[in-house]
Scaffold this active site. Structure first.
Site, mmCIF file in Angstrom:
data_model
loop_
_atom_site.group_PDB
_atom_site.id
_atom_site.type_symbol
_atom_site.label_atom_id
_atom_site.label_comp_id
_atom_site.label_asym_id
_atom_site.label_seq_id
_atom_site.Cartn_x
_atom_site.Cartn_y
_atom_site.Cartn_z
ATOM 1 C CB SER A 22 -0.947 -0.048 1.206
ATOM 2 O OG SER A 22 -2.020 0.857 1.052
ATOM 3 C CG ASP B 257 -4.451 -1.827 0.729
ATOM 4 O OD1 ASP B 257 -3.455 -2.447 1.124
ATOM 5 O OD2 ASP B 257 -4.673 -0.634 1.000
#
Length: 297
Positions: A38, A185
């Site tokens: 991320s 993610d």
């Protein structure tokens, strides 16, 4: 001394990495290979492009986070349609501006695909929710999707890893068999991939330094109050992010991790104040300074 670095996810809290990296550079440590999830993947990609901590801070100083928010144009005319996009497209923002920002910064260093980075110097973690598996880019591209990793855009990999569920519309990854996977993610399955540089025998070729954006150490996570469905969803997501990594770290590498305690800053708080950004950078610097006084042993 050359080391490898691994960076956790954490959204806008990643400003703290800048301060930590400054202290790492002052300590004479050189990051050879880097990996992240991320926001950590964004930082790792910039480091792989040989940007310094000061370079990254200058980029962030010039960046208006609000300009990275890019909902479909229709939602500006008909605001209620955002719920339709959330339902059918699985997110509210396209994420194209974030990807373009990363692309532009890497292009300044002539980095476009993984062919332009020294082999194994950058690893980006994503979650394939169609196949239900953790994916490391570029390592797993050929094996899982039959995609040549040398042709895969680095900015695209980073955008995939930073695809915070529901906030960003997920990216799709097609295999040679025309099967499409939904990618979100990387923090869903591993928010802090400290394991990524181990070989099959769980050995490492050089010291690994992890940087984790955490309010507390792994064994002292505060209980969460769950009063409604939204609270439960958030708790589920946080638990999925932390459980795997906490189990791994608690048994091995916790002495090689800079824990950066951050409170009262939301991961997707894109209207964060300048004062808060400075506080995050300072917190990262102080955390790294204290840690490096006794590392490496």
């Amino acid at each position: 001394m050359k080391i490898d670095g691994v960076f956790s996810g954490g959204g806008v809290k990643a400003y703290a990495f800048v301060g930590a990296l400054k202290r790492v550079e002052e300590h004479g440590l050189i990051l050879e290979r880097v990996a992240g999830t991320s926001a950590g993947a964004i930082v790792a990609s910039l480091l792989a492009a040989e940007y310094t901590a000061s370079d990254i801070q200058n980029m962030l100083d010039e960046l208006d986070l609000q300009k990275l928010i890019d909902p479909p144009a229709l939602t500006k005319v008909l605001p209620f349609t955002k719920w339709a996009f959330l339902y059918f497209q699985l997110g509210i923002n396209k994420g194209n501006k974030l990807e373009r920002w990363v692309y532009d910064k890497l292009a300044r260093k002539d980095i476009y695909t993984f062919k332009d980075i020294n082999s194994s110097y950058l690893k980006v973690v994503v979650s394939d929710i169609s196949l239900g598996r953790l994916v490391v880019i570029p390592d797993d591209l050929e094996r899982i999707y039959d995609i040549n990793p040398e042709t895969f855009p680095v900015a695209k990999a980073v955008r995939m890893s930073a695809g915070f569920p529901y906030f960003f519309i997920p990216k799709k990854l097609s295999s040679s068999k025309n099967k499409k996977s939904i990618i979100i993610d990387g923090g869903l399955l591993s928010n802090f991939p400290l394991w990524v540089f181990e070989d099959r025998d769980k050995k490492i070729s050089r010291p690994i330094l992890g940087m984790k954006l955490s309010e507390s150490t792994l064994n002292n996570i505060a209980p969460r109050k769950i009063n409604n469905a939204l609270d439960m969803f958030h708790a589920l997501f946080v638990t999925m992010k932390e459980a795997h990594d906490s189990r791994y770290i608690s048994k091995s590498q916790k002495n090689n991790i800079i824990f950066i305690p951050i409170k009262n800053v939301g991961s997707i708080n894109f209207d964060i104040r300048e004062e808060t950004k400075e506080q995050l950078i300072d917190t990262g610097y102080r955390s790294a300074k204290k840690f490096l006084e006794h590392w490496p042993r």
